[in-house]
Design an enzyme around this catalytic site. Structure first.
Site, mmCIF file in Angstrom:
data_model
loop_
_atom_site.group_PDB
_atom_site.id
_atom_site.type_symbol
_atom_site.label_atom_id
_atom_site.label_comp_id
_atom_site.label_asym_id
_atom_site.label_seq_id
_atom_site.Cartn_x
_atom_site.Cartn_y
_atom_site.Cartn_z
ATOM 1 N N ARG A 69 -3.006 16.835 57.283
ATOM 2 C CA ARG A 69 -3.819 16.254 56.209
ATOM 3 C C ARG A 69 -4.936 17.233 55.824
ATOM 4 O O ARG A 69 -5.245 17.440 54.652
ATOM 5 C CB ARG A 69 -4.449 14.918 56.661
ATOM 6 C CG ARG A 69 -3.459 13.795 56.922
ATOM 7 C CD ARG A 69 -2.768 13.339 55.648
ATOM 8 N NE ARG A 69 -3.713 12.918 54.628
ATOM 9 C CZ ARG A 69 -4.282 11.704 54.575
ATOM 10 N NH1 ARG A 69 -3.970 10.794 55.461
ATOM 11 N NH2 ARG A 69 -5.142 11.397 53.602
ATOM 12 N N GLN A 127 -1.129 12.108 51.649
ATOM 13 C CA GLN A 127 -0.367 11.947 52.885
ATOM 14 C C GLN A 127 0.987 12.633 52.779
ATOM 15 O O GLN A 127 1.431 13.319 53.707
ATOM 16 C CB GLN A 127 -0.177 10.452 53.177
ATOM 17 C CG GLN A 127 0.629 10.183 54.429
ATOM 18 C CD GLN A 127 -0.097 10.597 55.693
ATOM 19 O OE1 GLN A 127 -1.234 10.206 55.907
ATOM 20 N NE2 GLN A 127 0.541 11.394 56.533
ATOM 21 N N HIS A 171 0.223 7.193 47.961
ATOM 22 C CA HIS A 171 -0.599 7.903 48.962
ATOM 23 C C HIS A 171 -0.172 9.377 48.936
ATOM 24 O O HIS A 171 0.386 9.908 49.897
ATOM 25 C CB HIS A 171 -0.389 7.276 50.341
ATOM 26 C CG HIS A 171 -1.431 7.650 51.354
ATOM 27 N ND1 HIS A 171 -2.517 8.451 51.059
ATOM 28 C CD2 HIS A 171 -1.548 7.330 52.675
ATOM 29 C CE1 HIS A 171 -3.248 8.604 52.144
ATOM 30 N NE2 HIS A 171 -2.691 7.940 53.133
ATOM 31 N N CYS A 190 2.490 7.938 59.022
ATOM 32 C CA CYS A 190 1.195 8.391 58.502
ATOM 33 C C CYS A 190 0.037 7.971 59.397
ATOM 34 O O CYS A 190 -1.034 8.564 59.317
ATOM 35 C CB CYS A 190 1.002 7.889 57.077
ATOM 36 S SG CYS A 190 0.915 6.093 56.933
ATOM 37 N N ARG A 192 -10.381 6.547 47.500
ATOM 38 C CA ARG A 192 -9.445 5.568 48.088
ATOM 39 C C ARG A 192 -9.800 4.207 47.518
ATOM 40 O O ARG A 192 -10.912 3.704 47.743
ATOM 41 C CB ARG A 192 -9.542 5.571 49.611
ATOM 42 C CG ARG A 192 -8.776 4.422 50.255
ATOM 43 C CD ARG A 192 -8.614 4.563 51.743
ATOM 44 N NE ARG A 192 -7.657 5.612 52.043
ATOM 45 C CZ ARG A 192 -7.091 5.782 53.244
ATOM 46 N NH1 ARG A 192 -7.380 4.976 54.246
ATOM 47 N NH2 ARG A 192 -6.239 6.765 53.442
ATOM 48 N N ASP A 198 5.981 3.197 58.396
ATOM 49 C CA ASP A 198 4.581 2.887 58.090
ATOM 50 C C ASP A 198 4.376 1.428 58.468
ATOM 51 O O ASP A 198 5.341 0.681 58.698
ATOM 52 C CB ASP A 198 4.336 3.119 56.579
ATOM 53 C CG ASP A 198 2.886 2.879 56.158
ATOM 54 O OD1 ASP A 198 1.977 2.935 57.022
ATOM 55 O OD2 ASP A 198 2.662 2.638 54.944
HETATM 56 N N1 NVA Z 1 0.551 1.657 53.764
HETATM 57 C C1 NVA Z 1 -0.653 1.792 54.558
HETATM 58 C C2 NVA Z 1 -1.016 3.234 54.727
HETATM 59 C C3 NVA Z 1 -2.224 3.459 55.597
HETATM 60 C C4 NVA Z 1 -2.604 4.906 55.713
HETATM 61 C C5 NVA Z 1 -1.791 1.043 53.906
HETATM 62 O O1 NVA Z 1 -1.935 1.125 52.683
HETATM 63 O O2 NVA Z 1 -2.525 0.347 54.600
HETATM 64 N N1 CP Z 2 -2.837 8.046 57.149
HETATM 65 C C1 CP Z 2 -4.050 7.717 56.663
HETATM 66 O O1 CP Z 2 -4.317 7.780 55.466
HETATM 67 O O2 CP Z 2 -4.941 7.353 57.624
HETATM 68 P P1 CP Z 2 -6.375 6.719 57.386
HETATM 69 O O3 CP Z 2 -6.176 5.356 56.773
HETATM 70 O O4 CP Z 2 -6.979 6.641 58.757
HETATM 71 O O5 CP Z 2 -7.166 7.600 56.465
#
Ligand code: NVA
Ligand code: CP
Length: 307
Positions: free
Chosen positions: A292, A131, A128, A264, A101, A224
């Site tokens: 997931r 997800q 992502h 998500c 990540r 989201d």
């Molecule tokens: N769009 C959000 C997704 C979190 C799982 C982010 O990148 O923070």
């Molecule tokens: N949806 C998702 O990726 O959640 P986290 O940021 O908690 O991993």
């Protein structure tokens, strides 16, 4: 050739279908596949916060017979003085896959340059894809199939979820709409790639700045956060332009019969989605979070079987 999963269209339509079928199999029998028995290691690196991704990968890798080495990337030499591709070269000597990540998508591409093992995008600024595999699994559970369904995403059309839903949904043959305020449009290159994918699968892709047009007849409504990780100080108004795109009862009333609502998570209740909808009968968000685990196990198994 080592396969990687940096973006949703790294899987061809038939390959995505294979992964989703395996995810359903693994959900029914969680310890039936142990491709990491040994145990083999998997590096799981986070440069941003996480709850679902962190837990689901660590538990999933254990269920596959492997051992997850979960590391806060900010404590690695990565980004201090060691290049990303050199990090990939070194990690490939220890682990069977690298799950990461991070921020810029380019960083994942650099990891691929050094890595001889699969690299998996566990969220970047642009995509992502893990997800969206879980999202597709969840929709298929509720609706029986994916191709031909109308899925609309409401919110920041330029964020990782919007981009992944465009690519992943088009790969599955869905009709994907991104409903976003003016100025928060998807990346044109991602839209082009999603259109190209949709041409192969019979799906389609469109954008709108009208939330009602996005909701009309939708089988699946997705939202989201309006402020993704790393955007907290970008100077944009990430509330007022987004208010009409809130997924609430009024928007849901315009959808097709028995719609599926996805998020998500983490959810900002009262912002991008109301409590009433998030906790209501059409919400599949808890199954989506659970999936997931199954979808990522299927993905890792598939990648390890397709060297
Ligand atoms: N769009 C959000 C997704 C979190 C799982 C982010 O990148 O923070
Ligand atoms: N949806 C998702 O990726 O959640 P986290 O940021 O908690 O991993």
């Amino acid at each position: 050739m080592t396969r990687h999963f940096l973006r949703d269209d790294d899987l061809a339509p038939a390959e995505q279908a294979e992964v989703l079928a395996l995810a359903a199999e693994l959900k029914a029998a969680p310890c039936s596949h142990t491709p990491l028995a040994g145990p083999q290691g998997v590096g799981v690196i986070f440069e941003k916060a996480s709850t679902r991704t962190r837990f689901s990968f660590e538990v999933g890798i254990a269920q596959l017979g492997g051992h997850a080495v979960v590391v806060d990337g900010r404590t690695m030499q990565l980004g201090r003085e060691e290049t990303i591709d050199d990090t990939g070269r070194v990690l490939s000597r220890y682990v069977s896959a690298i799950v990461w990540r991070t921020f810029a998508q380019k960083r994942l591409e650099l990891m691929v340059e050094g890595s001889t093992v699969p690299v998996v995008n566990a969220l970047s600024d642009t995509f992502h894809p893990c997800q969206v595999l879980a999202d597709l699994q969840t929709i298929a559970e509720r609706k029986g199939s994916l191709a031909g369904l109308r899925m609309t995403y409401f919110g920041d059309g330029a964020n990782n979820m919007a981009h992944s839903l465009l690519l992943g949904g088009a790969t599955a043959g869905m009709h994907v709409t991104v409903a976003a305020p003016r100025g928060f449009d998807p990346d044109p290159g991602v839209l082009d790639a999603a259109r190209a994918r949709a041409e192969l699968t019979g799906g389609s892709v469109r954008t709108t700045t009208d939330p009602h047009a996005g909701a009309d007849g939708a089988d699946v409504l997705v939202t989201d956060t309006w402020t993704s990780m790393g955007q907290e100080d970008d100077g944009l108004d990430r509330v007022r332009p987004f208010r009409p795109f809130q997924v609430n009862a009024e928007l849901l009333a315009r959808a097709a019969a028995d719609p599926v609502v996805l998020h998500c998570l983490p959810a900002h209740r009262g912002m991008e989605i109301t409590d009433e909808v998030l906790d209501g009968p059409h919400s599949a968000v808890w199954d989506e979070a659970e999936n997931r685990l199954h979808a990522q196990k299927a993905l890792l198994t598939w990648l390890l079987e397709h060297p």
